[in-house]
Design a protein around this motif. Structure first.
Motif, mmCIF file in Angstrom:
data_model
loop_
_atom_site.group_PDB
_atom_site.id
_atom_site.type_symbol
_atom_site.label_atom_id
_atom_site.label_comp_id
_atom_site.label_asym_id
_atom_site.label_seq_id
_atom_site.Cartn_x
_atom_site.Cartn_y
_atom_site.Cartn_z
ATOM 1 N N TYR A 67 0.813 -1.225 0.000
ATOM 2 C CA TYR A 67 0.000 0.000 0.000
ATOM 3 C C TYR A 67 0.846 1.275 0.000
ATOM 4 C CZ TYR A 67 -3.563 3.391 1.333
ATOM 5 O OH TYR A 67 -4.395 4.489 1.349
ATOM 6 N N GLN A 68 1.885 1.306 0.840
ATOM 7 C CA GLN A 68 2.597 2.579 1.059
ATOM 8 C C GLN A 68 3.169 3.189 -0.231
ATOM 9 O OE1 GLN A 68 5.716 2.687 4.055
ATOM 10 N NE2 GLN A 68 5.452 4.889 4.270
ATOM 11 N N TRP A 71 0.369 4.631 -2.254
ATOM 12 C CA TRP A 71 -0.133 5.883 -1.673
ATOM 13 C C TRP A 71 0.826 7.031 -2.009
ATOM 14 C CZ3 TRP A 71 -3.859 8.778 0.132
ATOM 15 C CH2 TRP A 71 -3.520 9.984 0.772
ATOM 16 N N TYR A 74 0.402 8.113 -5.542
ATOM 17 C CA TYR A 74 -0.903 8.773 -5.703
ATOM 18 C C TYR A 74 -0.866 10.180 -5.101
ATOM 19 C CZ TYR A 74 -5.678 10.019 -4.430
ATOM 20 O OH TYR A 74 -6.843 10.712 -4.231
ATOM 21 N N SER A 75 -0.323 10.312 -3.885
ATOM 22 C CA SER A 75 -0.362 11.627 -3.237
ATOM 23 C C SER A 75 0.585 12.593 -3.945
ATOM 24 C CB SER A 75 -0.084 11.536 -1.741
ATOM 25 O OG SER A 75 1.241 11.161 -1.499
ATOM 26 N N GLY A 100 -3.278 10.618 5.280
ATOM 27 C CA GLY A 100 -3.013 9.510 4.347
ATOM 28 C C GLY A 100 -1.604 8.970 4.518
ATOM 29 N N ALA A 104 -0.594 5.181 5.582
ATOM 30 C CA ALA A 104 0.311 4.368 4.752
ATOM 31 C C ALA A 104 1.491 3.842 5.579
ATOM 32 C CB ALA A 104 0.797 5.195 3.569
ATOM 33 N N THR A 162 -10.218 1.932 1.416
ATOM 34 C CA THR A 162 -9.072 2.193 0.532
ATOM 35 C C THR A 162 -9.091 1.214 -0.646
ATOM 36 O OG1 THR A 162 -7.390 0.699 1.457
ATOM 37 C CG2 THR A 162 -7.702 2.811 2.591
ATOM 38 N N LEU A 164 -6.147 1.560 -3.160
ATOM 39 C CA LEU A 164 -4.881 1.684 -3.896
ATOM 40 C C LEU A 164 -4.140 0.356 -4.047
ATOM 41 C CD1 LEU A 164 -3.684 5.082 -2.418
ATOM 42 C CD2 LEU A 164 -4.236 4.629 -4.806
#
Ligand SMILES: Cc1cc2nc3c(=O)[nH]c(=O)nc-3n(C[C@H](O)[C@H](O)[C@H](O)COP(=O)(O)O)c2cc1C
Length: 222
Positions: A67-68, A71, A74-75, A100, A104, A162, A164
């Motif tokens: 996930y991290q 994220w 994405y961010s 967020g 993450a 979530t 992602l």
């Protein structure tokens, strides 16, 4: 825990709660959250979904590792888009990105992660033949996701829907033993909140989101 929380209060305070304490969730509380998910409607009442409750530290660490980085990409892309459009990222948006980032980094510390899966082969996907992205398959799993999250509000548990992880779904499926014919629909870390938890939300109301009789006729109350 407030099982008798008013439904409208639950709906109007269900927001993304990304800072969670690692304290375990009692079995009876978790059971009620899962039961709420099972009450959701599905096409033909086939219940073509399954939720995997993940509490194992190694498995949670595996999900966090997936996930991290997603994220972060994405961010970074979202912040760049904001900066290009408005010159700067608004403070409220920056706060969401901070939360967020926290999620993450700490995803694996949530006491439980719910992975909702769905099997498209068990669904009558009535828009599958249309020349657009299909939506109907999701309609037989996301009501269950929403019910689970509303139950989290009632139980005082923080949660965030979530998605992602889907950028790396094959890895996630291998980690969790999800069969080929199944898809992942939502990953929801749940736990007691670090701060105030669920609370006021910012949403457009019916004056903007509803229409009267045809798409472009404004909704007028009464
Ligand atoms: C389909 C969907 C996907 C989402 N995916 C993510 C996600 O991957 N990570 C995350 O932190 N929040 C995710 N969210 C949460 C939204 O960002 C959040 O609900 C929205 O910004 C509104 O914030 P609020 O619920 O706190 O008011 C997702 C929400 C939805 C409905």
């Amino acid at each position: 825990m407030s099982e008798s929380i008013d439904l409208f209060e639950a709906m109007s305070t269900l927001r993304a709660v990304r800072r969670l304490r690692p304290d375990p969730i009692p079995d009876d509380v978790l059971e009620r959250v899962l039961q709420a998910a099972c009450w959701a409607p599905t096409g033909g009442n086939t219940q073509p979904w399954k939720v995997i409750v993940i509490t194992d530290p190694d498995t949670k660490a595996g999900l966090q590792a997936v996930y991290q980085p997603e994220w972060e990409s994405y961010s970074a892309a979202s912040k760049k888009r904001y900066a290009a459009k408005t010159g700067e990222v608004p403070a409220t948006t920056l706060r969401i990105f901070d939360a967020g980032d926290y999620l993450a980094e700490h995803l694996h510390e949530a006491p439980a992660i719910l992975m909702f899966c769905a099997n498209p082969e068990m669904m009558a996907i009535t828009d599958a033949g249309l020349d657009r992205v299909s939506l109907i398959g999701g309609a037989s799993v996301y009501p269950a996701v929403q019910n689970a999250m509303l139950a989290c509000v009632a139980e005082g548990l923080g949660c965030t829907l979530t998605t992602l992880h889907c950028f790396r779904e094959p890895e996630v499926k291998a980690l969790l033993g999800v069969p080929d014919s199944w898809a992942t629909a939502a990953m929801i870390p749940i736990g007691y909140p670090v701060g105030g938890g669920h609370g006021p939300i910012t949403r457009k109301g019916p004056g903007i989101m509803a229409a009267s009789e045809t798409f472009d006729q404004p909704w007028v109350n009464g």
